[in-house]
Design a protein around this motif. Structure first.
Motif, PDB file in Angstrom:
ATOM      1  N   ALA A  81       0.644  -1.172   0.079  1.00 53.66           N
ATOM      2  CA  ALA A  81       0.003  -0.002  -0.022  1.00 53.66           C
ATOM      3  C   ALA A  81       0.747   1.388  -0.013  1.00 53.66           C
ATOM      4  O   ALA A  81       0.521   2.083  -0.683  1.00 53.66           O
ATOM      5  CB  ALA A  81      -0.869  -0.173   1.186  1.00 53.66           C
ATOM      6  N   PRO A 137      -7.539   6.733  -4.762  1.00 50.31           N
ATOM      7  CA  PRO A 137      -7.590   5.855  -3.749  1.00 50.31           C
ATOM      8  C   PRO A 137      -6.864   4.565  -4.061  1.00 50.31           C
ATOM      9  O   PRO A 137      -7.394   3.367  -3.773  1.00 50.31           O
ATOM     10  CB  PRO A 137      -8.803   5.798  -3.409  1.00 50.31           C
ATOM     11  CG  PRO A 137      -9.620   5.774  -4.465  1.00 50.31           C
ATOM     12  CD  PRO A 137      -8.769   6.619  -5.399  1.00 50.31           C
ATOM     13  N   ILE A 185      -6.036   2.114  -1.408  1.00 42.28           N
ATOM     14  CA  ILE A 185      -6.912   1.426  -0.757  1.00 42.28           C
ATOM     15  C   ILE A 185      -7.582   0.076  -1.673  1.00 42.28           C
ATOM     16  O   ILE A 185      -7.889  -0.697  -1.092  1.00 42.28           O
ATOM     17  CB  ILE A 185      -8.211   2.331  -0.697  1.00 42.28           C
ATOM     18  CG1 ILE A 185      -7.988   3.435   0.189  1.00 42.28           C
ATOM     19  CG2 ILE A 185      -9.462   1.633  -0.443  1.00 42.28           C
ATOM     20  CD1 ILE A 185      -9.035   4.626   0.437  1.00 42.28           C
ATOM     21  N   ARG A 218      -5.079  -2.591  -1.297  1.00 46.40           N
ATOM     22  CA  ARG A 218      -5.269  -3.253   0.176  1.00 46.40           C
ATOM     23  C   ARG A 218      -6.661  -4.275   0.008  1.00 46.40           C
ATOM     24  O   ARG A 218      -6.496  -5.492   0.609  1.00 46.40           O
ATOM     25  CB  ARG A 218      -5.785  -2.077   1.236  1.00 46.40           C
ATOM     26  CG  ARG A 218      -4.123  -1.640   1.600  1.00 46.40           C
ATOM     27  CD  ARG A 218      -4.442  -0.672   2.889  1.00 46.40           C
ATOM     28  NE  ARG A 218      -3.656   0.129   3.479  1.00 46.40           N
ATOM     29  CZ  ARG A 218      -2.661  -0.516   4.357  1.00 46.40           C
ATOM     30  NH1 ARG A 218      -2.606  -1.768   4.855  1.00 46.40           N
ATOM     31  NH2 ARG A 218      -1.513   0.264   4.837  1.00 46.40           N
ATOM     32  N   MET A 246     -10.072  -2.959   6.141  1.00 41.78           N
ATOM     33  CA  MET A 246     -10.201  -1.445   6.087  1.00 41.78           C
ATOM     34  C   MET A 246     -10.274  -0.768   7.291  1.00 41.78           C
ATOM     35  O   MET A 246      -9.744   0.149   7.818  1.00 41.78           O
ATOM     36  CB  MET A 246     -10.741  -0.971   5.075  1.00 41.78           C
ATOM     37  CG  MET A 246     -10.507  -1.336   3.625  1.00 41.78           C
ATOM     38  SD  MET A 246      -8.809  -1.027   3.385  1.00 41.78           S
ATOM     39  CE  MET A 246      -8.642   0.748   3.587  1.00 41.78           C
ATOM     40  N   THR A 250      -7.786   1.810   9.612  1.00 41.88           N
ATOM     41  CA  THR A 250      -8.253   3.045  10.058  1.00 41.88           C
ATOM     42  C   THR A 250      -7.772   3.237  11.280  1.00 41.88           C
ATOM     43  O   THR A 250      -7.191   4.272  11.777  1.00 41.88           O
ATOM     44  CB  THR A 250      -9.626   3.313   9.485  1.00 41.88           C
ATOM     45  OG1 THR A 250     -10.084   3.478   8.228  1.00 41.88           O
ATOM     46  CG2 THR A 250     -10.130   4.774  10.077  1.00 41.88           C
ATOM     47  N   ALA A 310     -15.426   5.670   3.755  1.00 45.78           N
ATOM     48  CA  ALA A 310     -14.537   4.365   3.414  1.00 45.78           C
ATOM     49  C   ALA A 310     -15.397   3.792   2.221  1.00 45.78           C
ATOM     50  O   ALA A 310     -14.772   3.538   1.233  1.00 45.78           O
ATOM     51  CB  ALA A 310     -14.214   3.269   4.464  1.00 45.78           C
ATOM     52  N   VAL A 350     -13.858   3.645  -1.558  1.00 48.68           N
ATOM     53  CA  VAL A 350     -13.749   2.283  -2.378  1.00 48.68           C
ATOM     54  C   VAL A 350     -14.479   2.305  -3.315  1.00 48.68           C
ATOM     55  O   VAL A 350     -13.875   1.804  -4.736  1.00 48.68           O
ATOM     56  CB  VAL A 350     -13.814   1.257  -1.579  1.00 48.68           C
ATOM     57  CG1 VAL A 350     -13.880  -0.171  -1.927  1.00 48.68           C
ATOM     58  CG2 VAL A 350     -13.047   1.302  -0.204  1.00 48.68           C
TER      59      VAL A 350
END
Length: 358
Positions: free
Chosen positions: A103, A113, A116, A119, A134, A138, A203, A207
């Motif tokens: 990442a 992102p 993201i 990940r 996720m 965070t 979030a 995504v």
């Protein structure tokens, strides 16, 4: 603008592109300001650098130094990956480290992102819940902010015998206050269902930029459930996670200390407590782009030169270069290896007959 028709071939940008362009110009402006501040800092704090002496200090490095430097870097990355393992069952320390390194590489080379997305893809390929993953990322980020602003207090303790000024104590007090505020916010997240829902929705929207089928409402609902499921785990894992992240910062400082000793800056000139204390007190500057690259380096160089004398300037600058090469380029190199290993493993799993079980 009132919503009138846009002239052909120009006019207003589409809503999705206008914020991107504003952010791009903002980044350019911030970069220019940071460059100007860096030039002023280097000029005022250090003066004219003897680059020939810096080159000689770098040339004095012996090959064996690579081993402890790489070892300290690996320790730093493993400690950084510990918190995520506390919140995502089934994710071992090896995969957590691989996820963090990959990442970091993607975030450095590609616009958000993208980090993201990679990940989430890695979590899915390992058969793990990406929402839980996720959420763990965070929580890890929030805990790192606590540590980032708490370590200056430790730095003040190490510097107590080195002639601190009032402004240093003020910086330490403000950082301690910031750490307390972030920690209180983390506790509030665990107690407030509405805040957890907002985190999940945010979030999910991030995504959805890379996965169009993502439903932010579903992410919100799952995050609310996750809050109830992980609150106990967070309480039990908070202290080990904060301890691991503090160890990560100390490993980072150890790389700088190893580099200083390797280029010939002795303990008589810059004692261990001074090096670690100054590093920890200045550590909140890593919140700047590229971990405070330039600004943090100039402050370390100025402080160490003022403490050890002009004769250590070249060695300190050489050590700072080594530290940055190891912690920035070395981390990217490890990220490239981690990404390659994951892709190779993912391809092998796709070719394997029957259901993939890991």
């Amino acid at each position: 603008m009132t919503g009138a028709a846009v002239p052909a071939g120009g006019g207003a940008l589409p809503p999705s592109r206008a914020p991107r362009r504003r952010r791009r110009w903002l980044r350019v402006a911030v970069t220019l300001v940071a460059a100007a501040l860096l030039h002023r800092l280097v000029t005022r704090l250090v003066g004219t650098v003897d680059w020939a002496a810096v080159g000689a200090a770098l040339g004095s490095l012996e090959a064996w130094v690579v081993l402890p430097l790489v070892g300290a870097l690996l320790l730093r990355q493993v400690l950084n990956a510990v918190p995520l393992t506390r919140f995502l069952p089934g994710l071992g320390i090896a995969r957590s480290t691989q996820n963090d390194l990959t990442a970091n590489l993607v975030a450095t080379l590609a616009p958000p992102p993208a980090d993201i997305a990679v990940r989430v893809a890695m979590f899915r390929s390992w058969g793990l819940d990406p929402v839980l993953g996720m959420a763990g990322v965070t929580l890890n980020s929030v805990q790192f902010y606590v540590v980032r602003f708490a370590v200056p207090v430790l730095g003040l303790g190490l510097l107590a015998g080195h002639g601190l000024e009032r402004r240093h104590w003020l910086v330490g007090a403000l950082c301690a206050l910031a750490a307390a505020v972030v920690l209180a916010g983390l506790a509030l997240l665990l107690r407030d269902e509405r805040l957890a829902a907002w985190v999940g929705t945010t979030a999910g929207r991030a995504v959805r930029v890379v996965r169009r089928g993502t439903d932010p409402g579903e992410w919100s609902a799952r995050t609310v459930r996750l809050r109830a499921e992980t609150s106990t785990g967070l309480r039990s894992g908070l202290v080990p996670s904060l301890a691991a992240l503090t160890g990560m910062v100390l490993a980072d400082a150890a790389i700088l200390l190893l580099a200083l000793r390797a280029v010939g800056v002795r303990g008589d000139d810059l004692p261990l407590t001074l090096v670690l204390g100054v590093f920890l007190l200045c550590y909140p500057l890593t919140i700047l782009p590229l971990f405070g690259f330039g600004v943090l380096d100039a402050l370390l160089l100025g402080w160490f030169t003022a403490s050890g004398g002009q004769e250590v300037e070249a060695g300190v600058l050489a050590a700072t270069v080594v530290w940055r090469v190891v912690t920035l380029l070395g981390t990217l190199a490890l990220g490239a290896v981690a990404l390659g290993l994951w892709r190779a493993g993912d391809r092998r799993g796709a070719r394997a007959p029957g259901p993939a079980g890991r």
